[in-house]
Scaffold this active site. Structure first.
Site, PDB file in Angstrom:
ATOM      1  N   ASP A   1       4.298   3.905  -2.845  1.00 39.24           N
ATOM      2  CA  ASP A   1       3.420   3.366  -1.807  1.00 39.24           C
ATOM      3  C   ASP A   1       3.218   1.865  -1.858  1.00 39.24           C
ATOM      4  OD1 ASP A   1       2.023   3.451  -4.139  1.00 39.24           O
ATOM      5  OD2 ASP A   1       0.149   4.142  -3.259  1.00 39.24           O
ATOM      6  N   GLU A   2       3.987   1.151  -2.651  1.00 37.00           N
ATOM      7  CA  GLU A   2       3.849  -0.305  -2.610  1.00 37.00           C
ATOM      8  C   GLU A   2       5.172  -0.987  -2.908  1.00 37.00           C
ATOM      9  OE1 GLU A   2       1.548  -2.141  -5.766  1.00 37.00           O
ATOM     10  OE2 GLU A   2       1.472  -0.256  -6.850  1.00 37.00           O
TER      11      GLU A   2
END
Lengths: 372, 417
Positions: free
Chosen positions: B134-135
């Site tokens: 997610d990043e």
């Protein structure tokens, strides 16, 4: 204890002992070598609890006795002493120190009590025989490259030494395999070996044994039991536990119906394989062999880095075949060939391939192909 | 001052509302169109995926995590308001937030969402460095002429597209290096867009605590506090050689970070060193059949990821945690690197034998390491196990089926244990 010994003899004996000692040790005494002086002999004993080596050297013993010191440190000291020096070693048994003196150098090494040193229990051997050093050297040198390093397949982590049958003749046979390649080496059965139980000699023992086999004239006394194996020269005795496991039935792995026959100069072949494999940076590089009427084209195609091709004139009378192998495996088996041409026997591109030297069945190798 | 509307992406010269669409989501900053190193961080990623896929969860506190014994892996913003944080033990989270809906994670859904986001990021720049599902960091230097728009506009477009097309929101940090970009993305979550310009870097950092630095955990904080370092201004008082003498390589890094300097490049090729997966049980177990089933599922997961990355491992590791929380690991090297679930499973299974009398266990994990590239031609076959190649081929075939019809289309019986 006090004795004097020539540096060269001392270095040879200590070198053999210290190579058995494990570098990373949690039990301090196992890092030590046991030195015992008696009569006109000094013995150096080292162990990792699986292998024990005892090295004997002539010395001028002025006071019998025994002690233990760090094998590594002792070896380093002896190695750095000038060649030709006479080394005097003494231990008073009370100070906890062993003195090493040579010329103007003197050292004092911490000792551990000799009683703490684990001496391997002696055992009853079921077979005792003598074999010439070159015979054992061939058996182990030609098979050891195929030993597996997979710890979960511990029964493959050594060379399987046993008595077998080849063309109705009893032979002494060594087999090693990691599932991807296999080596099966035969030698004439030495007198007294027929009763020998089959044993798996661990990889490390094979390495240590090699140092006993340098002298072409030497006869090696071999003793084998279900649990231990011993190799001895007049000066050195190497005793090792054997791997407690069952070596798989390798005979069904060796193909007998392969009919497509390639004959090639082994050195030329190995060099070509090595050259074309250069373009691939992967550790398991696949080399493709394309065979067609006395022509062999070796090629590597590595999408990320490049491609290479080389053609060799060979003897191949059968129908065309394309087959791939791990380059490293091909190089290793090709380097076992030292007298005649290498003969490869193929079946199909998916079946195990057999390799031997000329028509000599006393050393055969099997390799599993790769998909290319 | 340059300004940008986050809703319609029009650019203009300063103002509280967008002159085009009239909405107030405006970012303005003197260096807005000059900065090009970005960090994108999804907002409560796992929880957002769950809420998107099950609208009935939308207004409820949602916690992603395993069972009553596990820990919180993600909490949605509603749960966070009540004090739930990630890595908090589940029982504690439920005490703070008894009405929370606890969802067991659906990793495959998160992986799918992550891939979709990755595709969108790849449209912005080839230099994308994912840190996790997610990043990711992105370097948009030099892309303005290609896109006919400065990086800030493209990044605002990226999060807008994520919301419109995927129903997931993210926060952007934009700055002049990785350290500050990552710090910035965390300043205004959720749906944030924060900028740390060159001119304000020193002033921004001065009174911030050093734990802002990624990699400074509680342990490092303690050793820094021992010498009186709590904030960046404390760090600035130290000479470089003193920091290096005291903290080694980390000291050198601290010296530069204190000045807002970070020379690390955004790298799309960060090498993966190992691939592993583990699971915590609802109750401690020594049941071999149960453990066997877990080892298979974990091996399959590791294998799937290795195949997706085109990697094969030369070492297989089995990890177990005993009831007293002591961790045991056993590993075996392989003669040939593998990515085949069957081989990973068989090796891990043999390793389990070595620790089987240490049970019961509360956690089990399987991993591969010493990775190398795996070409399609792999699978040399096994002389001693003639079925191995057939099993590997069956596995490749079922991979294709799962790829086409979904991950549950075909599974092994032992996965049901």
């Amino acid at each position: 204890m006090e004795f004097s010994i020539e540096r060269a003899a001392l270095l040879k004996a200590v070198a053999q002992a210290q190579s058995v000692v494990e570098r990373r040790n949690t039990i301090p005494i196992l890092a030590n070598v046991l030195i015992e002086a008696e009569g006109d002999q000094v013995s150096f004993r080292a162990t990792d609890l699986d292998i024990e080596v005892v090295d004997q050297a002539p010395a001028k013993v002025t006071r019998a006795g025994a002690t233990t010191v760090s094998a590594l440190t002792f070896h380093e000291i002896v190695r750095k002493l000038p060649d030709g020096s006479l080394v005097t070693i003494s231990d008073d048994g009370a100070s906890g120190r062993m003195a090493v003196e040579a010329g103007r150098s003197s050292f004092s090494l911490a000792t551990l009590p000799k009683e703490d040193f684990p001496v391997m229990a002696s055992s009853e051997y079921e077979a005792n025989f003598a074999a010439p050093a070159p015979v054992l050297r061939r058996l182990f040198d030609k098979s050891k490259f195929a030993i597996s390093t997979e710890e979960t397949r511990y029964y493959l982590n050594g060379v399987y030494m046993h008595v077998s049958d080849a063309d109705g003749q009893q032979v002494l046979r060594c087999v090693a395999t990691d599932g991807h390649r296999l080596a099966r080496i035969d030698a004439e059965l030495p007198e007294g070996a027929a009763e020998m139980p089959g044993v798996i000699v661990p990889r490390k023992t094979v390495g240590e044994l090699r140092k006993l086999l340098e002298d072409d004239e030497a006869q090696i006394a071999v003793s084998v039991s279900e649990t231990k194996v011993r190799f001895a020269t007049p000066g050195i005795t190497l005793t090792s536990k054997v791997i407690d496991g069952t070596f798989p039935d390798y005979s069904r792995v060796i193909p007998s119906g392969n009919t497509r026959r390639l004959e090639v100069d082994a050195a030329e072949f190995a060099q070509a394989v090595d050259r074309v494999a250069t373009v691939s940076s992967e550790r398991s590089r696949a080399v493709k062999l394309a065979l067609d009427e006395d022509r062999l084209v070796l090629s590597v195609n590595a999408p990320d880095s490049g491609a290479a091709e080389e053609e060799l004139a060979v003897a191949y009378p059968d129908e065309p075949l394309e087959i791939g192998f791990n380059a490293k495996y091909l190089l290793e088996i090709a380097s076992q060939v030292d007298r005649e041409n290498a003969v490869f026997l193929f079946n199909s591109s998916g079946d195990p391939t057999l390799m031997r030297e000329g028509n000599d069945d006393s050393a055969v190798y099997v390799v599993m192909p790769m998909r290319v | 001052m340059p300004a940008l509307c986050r809703d319609c992406l029009s650019t203009f010269d300063t103002g509280p509302r967008c002159p085009e669409c009239g909405r107030p989501r405006v970012i303005e900053h003197p260096e807005l169109f000059d900065l090009s190193i970005a960090h994108m961080d999804c907002d409560a990623f796992y929880a957002s995926v769950e809420k998107r896929d099950d609208p009935s969860l939308r207004d409820k506190p949602v916690i992603i995590g395993g069972g009553k014994r596990g820990v919180v892996s993600t909490a949605c913003y509603i749960a966070r308001i009540r004090g739930v944080t990630s890595a908090m033990p589940m029982f504690q989270a439920l005490k703070l937030c008894p009405d929370a809906v606890v969802v067991k994670g659906r990793m495959s859904a998160y992986v799918d969402a992550s891939r979709a986001i990755r595709v969108m990021m790849d449209d912005l720049t080839p230099v994308v460095e994912p840190l996790s599902l997610d990043e990711a960091f992105m370097d948009l230097t030099g892309t303005a002429r290609l896109h006919h728009a400065p990086p800030a506009v493209m990044l605002a477009g990226l999060v807008k597209r994520m919301e419109d097309e995927l129903g997931l929101s993210g926060s952007i940090g934009l700055s002049h290096n990785k350290f500050l970009a990552k710090v910035a993305s965390d300043l205004d979550k959720p749906r944030g867009f924060s900028i740390i310009g060159k001119a304000e870097t020193a002033a921004f950092l001065r009174e911030k605590p050093v734990r802002l630095i990624w990699g400074i955990g509680p342990q490092a904080q303690i050793s820094l506090e021992k010498v009186g370092i709590r904030t960046f201004s404390d760090l600035l008082r130290w000479e470089k050689q003193d920091l290096v003498a005291r903290f080694g390589g980390m000291g050198e890094r601290l010296y530069h970070l204190a000045r807002g300097e970070d020379r690390r490049r955004v790298s799309s090729r960060t090498p993966v060193k190992s691939i592993s997966n583990e699971t915590t049980f609802f109750e401690d177990t020594a049941d071999t059949d149960l453990l066997d089933g877990h080892i298979w599922r974990l091996s399959e997961n590791v294998s799937d990821r290795a195949k997706a990355k085109g990697k094969a491992g030369r070492t297989v590791t089995l990890k177990v945690k005993r009831a007293n929380h002591r961790i045991l690991t056993r590993q075996s090297s392989l003669d040939e690197a593998t990515q085949i679930a069957d081989k990973i499973y068989r090796t891990a299974r043999a390793l389990l034998e070595q620790v089987s009398n240490e049970g019961p266990f509360r956690l089990i994990g399987v991993g591969i390491s010493h990775l190398e590239g795996a070409d399609e031609g792999e699978a040399g076959g096994d002389l001693l196990d003639p079925q191995a190649r057939t099993r590997a081929e069956a596995e490749r075939a079922s991979d294709k089926i799962r790829e086409r019809f979904g991950s549950d289309a075909i599974i092994k019986g032992r996965a049901l244990r």
